[in-house]
Design an enzyme around this catalytic site. Structure first.
Site, PDB file in Angstrom:
ATOM      1  CG  ASN A 210       7.119 -10.166   4.447  1.00  0.00           C
ATOM      2  OD1 ASN A 210       6.172 -10.489   5.145  1.00  0.00           O
ATOM      3  ND2 ASN A 210       7.007  -9.283   3.457  1.00  0.00           N
ATOM      4  CE  LYS A 289      12.557 -25.270 -10.520  1.00  0.00           C
ATOM      5  NZ  LYS A 289      13.080 -26.602 -10.611  1.00  0.00           N
ATOM      6  N   PRO A 305       6.511   0.787  -5.198  1.00  0.00           N
ATOM      7  CG  PRO A 305       4.342   0.679  -6.032  1.00  0.00           C
ATOM      8  CD  PRO A 305       5.693   0.032  -6.141  1.00  0.00           C
ATOM      9  CG  ASP A 306       6.124   3.895   1.193  1.00  0.00           C
ATOM     10  OD1 ASP A 306       4.966   3.733   1.640  1.00  0.00           O
ATOM     11  OD2 ASP A 306       7.141   3.908   1.914  1.00  0.00           O
ATOM     12  CE  LYS A 337       9.990   2.467   9.046  1.00  0.00           C
ATOM     13  NZ  LYS A 337       9.948   1.117   9.530  1.00  0.00           N
ATOM     14  CE  LYS A 341       7.023   4.433   5.084  1.00  0.00           C
ATOM     15  NZ  LYS A 341       6.625   3.129   4.565  1.00  0.00           N
TER      16      LYS A 341
HETATM   17  N1  CTP Z   1       4.569   0.215   3.382  1.00  0.00           N
HETATM   18  C1  CTP Z   1       3.873   0.430   2.200  1.00  0.00           C
HETATM   19  N2  CTP Z   1       4.501   0.241   0.999  1.00  0.00           N
HETATM   20  C2  CTP Z   1       5.792  -0.126   0.953  1.00  0.00           C
HETATM   21  C3  CTP Z   1       6.512  -0.357   2.157  1.00  0.00           C
HETATM   22  C4  CTP Z   1       5.866  -0.183   3.346  1.00  0.00           C
HETATM   23  O1  CTP Z   1       2.685   0.774   2.237  1.00  0.00           O
HETATM   24  N3  CTP Z   1       6.373  -0.312  -0.214  1.00  0.00           N
HETATM   25  C5  CTP Z   1       3.886   0.475   4.648  1.00  0.00           C
HETATM   26  C6  CTP Z   1       3.650  -0.739   5.505  1.00  0.00           C
HETATM   27  O2  CTP Z   1       2.378  -1.303   5.239  1.00  0.00           O
HETATM   28  C7  CTP Z   1       3.711  -0.138   6.906  1.00  0.00           C
HETATM   29  C8  CTP Z   1       4.698   0.995   6.772  1.00  0.00           C
HETATM   30  O3  CTP Z   1       4.735   1.295   5.372  1.00  0.00           O
HETATM   31  O4  CTP Z   1       2.471   0.448   7.265  1.00  0.00           O
HETATM   32  C9  CTP Z   1       6.083   0.738   7.295  1.00  0.00           C
HETATM   33  O5  CTP Z   1       6.688  -0.335   6.685  1.00  0.00           O
HETATM   34  P1  CTP Z   1       8.149  -0.886   7.173  1.00  0.00           P
HETATM   35  O6  CTP Z   1       8.482  -2.044   6.303  1.00  0.00           O
HETATM   36  O7  CTP Z   1       8.204  -1.028   8.625  1.00  0.00           O
HETATM   37  O8  CTP Z   1       9.070   0.319   6.885  1.00  0.00           O
HETATM   38  P2  CTP Z   1       9.664   0.858   5.584  1.00  0.00           P
HETATM   39  O9  CTP Z   1       8.957   2.102   5.237  1.00  0.00           O
HETATM   40  O10 CTP Z   1       9.654  -0.217   4.552  1.00  0.00           O
HETATM   41  O11 CTP Z   1      11.121   1.220   6.035  1.00  0.00           O
HETATM   42  P3  CTP Z   1      12.338   0.232   6.438  1.00  0.00           P
HETATM   43  O12 CTP Z   1      12.107  -1.072   5.730  1.00  0.00           O
HETATM   44  O13 CTP Z   1      13.500   0.989   5.938  1.00  0.00           O
HETATM   45  O14 CTP Z   1      12.312   0.102   7.924  1.00  0.00           O
END
Ligand code: CTP
Length: 405
Positions: A210, A289, A305-306, A337, A341
């Site tokens: 990204n 590739k 993982p989040d 969020k 979270k």
């Molecule tokens: N984050 C994380 N691990 C992931 C995804 C997100 O630690 N796999 C953390 C990011 O570093 C940020 C927060 O979660 O602090 C929010 O990330 P964002 O991408 O805005 O939101 P998402 O939770 O991914 O939700 P969405 O994409 O549905 O908006």
């Protein structure tokens, strides 16, 4: 803020059209109570007269390296010892180059070389000069020596071109200097920060990523370190140089970031998840590739993982701060969020339209916790990170003093 009362600030002015703004900076520093001495390079005196700076600082202006006696009894060694802080504004490409290689051929760079005072540079130059690899390499080197670079700003330039190279406004430079004199409000605290994008490999040469530049996470790492914390920065691929004094652990994928965070979280007091972590990764990363022998391809993805939620769910979780990059309904999405979270604070920022934070030097944030919203208005990411660090520290100390009592 009156943190500059009685502080000894050496203002260096180099040759550039932005030198006229240095008069306003000098005045602002005096208004905030600082004792200001000025060194002008000879080129600077072509843009603004020493008399102006003398009148504003209420002190003789220094210029001559070789005539210490006639230079008002303060040669470079005296000025170097006297200064508690040195700010060069504007800092030209030429002076930045001299400082990067430790040259000492005028009073200003010689004084900097002889001083232990923290050095701030407010670069100002044509945008092509700023972007030139030589200037960028010099800036990276100076950052690795602990020099603080404030700005430059983007916009219309004196030469009529548009780009990044304008000197920051004097008020913003003064605020940077004020920040440094604040107490070590995160002394003895351990902070872990994730930053940048992740890269999820599709095959050995392609992947999903990204537009995150990592600038906000790196600026926060620098601000927390300046506030006295021990900082570990766990970073995806970026073009940035880690801030001075910050341990940087480089990773590529979300899973590697999660592993690195978990390996470093046990003694952490504050966790800040700034990274734009990929939510999904390809189920299979091809060893070779991928060939274009099909009209369409379908890539099967699996959830990553989040990391933020994992940290917040730990027993003895640190004070946990997340970011929410949103394109619409910024506050309400961020509030969701925060709850979903289970984190202590969410910093919401817009990532679409003219004010998008992605790949920009600037950002604005809404800090959301269970008590409400604090808005931090648009400014450079460096300054924003300093303001946000203070807000995090205040909430951290409030939370833990309540828990202890
Ligand atoms: N984050 C994380 N691990 C992931 C995804 C997100 O630690 N796999 C953390 C990011 O570093 C940020 C927060 O979660 O602090 C929010 O990330 P964002 O991408 O805005 O939101 P998402 O939770 O991914 O939700 P969405 O994409 O549905 O908006």
């Amino acid at each position: 803020m009156t943190e500059l009362k009685g502080k000894k600030i050496l203002l260096g002015i180099t040759g550039g059209i932005a030198a006229y703004k240095s008069a306003v900076l000098c005045r602002e520093l005096k208004r905030l109570g600082a004792d200001v001495r000025v060194i002008m390079t000879t080129a600077a005196t072509r843009f603004i007269t020493p008399l102006t700076l003398q009148a504003l600082s209420n002190q003789p202006v220094h210029n001559d390296l070789f005539e210490a006696e006639s230079d008002h009894g303060m040669g470079h060694i005296e000025l170097a010892r006297w200064a508690e802080q040195i700010v060069i504004a504007p800092a030209s490409a030429n002076t930045i180059a001299k400082l990067a290689c430790g040259q000492a051929d005028n009073l200003l760079v010689t004084t900097v070389l002889a001083s232990h005072a923290p050095l701030y540079l407010a670069p100002a130059m044509n945008h092509a000069m700023w972007r030139h690899p030589a200037t960028q390499a010099n800036v990276e080197l100076l950052i690795s020596h602990g020099v603080k670079i404030v700005g430059p700003d983007a916009g219309e330039q004196a030469c009529g071109e548009v780009g990044t190279g304008r000197m920051l406004e004097p008020g913003e430079i003064a605020e940077h200097l004020q920040q440094q004199f604040q107490h070590n409000f995160l002394a003895e605290k351990q902070v872990v920060i994730t930053a940048g994008p992740t890269w999820e490999a599709l095959d050995p040469v392609r992947g999903l990523s990204n537009r995150s530049s990592g600038k906000m996470g790196y600026a926060l790492a620098s601000a927390c370190k300046d506030a006295g914390a021990t900082v570990k920065l766990i970073s995806g691929p970026t073009a940035l140089h880690p801030p001075y004094g910050v341990e940087c652990i480089n990773i590529t994928s979300a899973q590697q970031m999660a592993d690195a965070v978990m390996a470093n979280i046990s003694k952490c007091d504050i966790f800040i998840g700034v990274a734009a972590v990929a939510d999904y990764r390809p189920v299979n990363s091809e060893k070779q590739k991928i060939k274009k022998n099909q009209e369409t391809v379908t890539i099967e993805m699996v959830r990553n993982p989040d990391i933020l939620a994992m940290v917040a769910a730990l027993d003895n979780a640190p004070f946990t701060v997340g970011f929410a990059a949103e394109t619409e309904n910024i506050t309400s999405n961020a509030q969701q969020k925060l709850t979903a979270k289970g984190v202590d604070m969410i910093a919401a920022n817009p990532v679409s339209g003219d004010n998008s934070a992605f790949n920009s030097e600037f950002n604005e944030l809404s800090l959301i916790d269970r008590n409400g919203i604090t808005h931090l208005s648009r400014c450079s990411k460096i300054l924003l990170a300093q303001r946000m660090t203070k807000e995090i520290a205040r909430r951290y100390h409030e939370t833990y003093s309540t828990k202890d009592s």
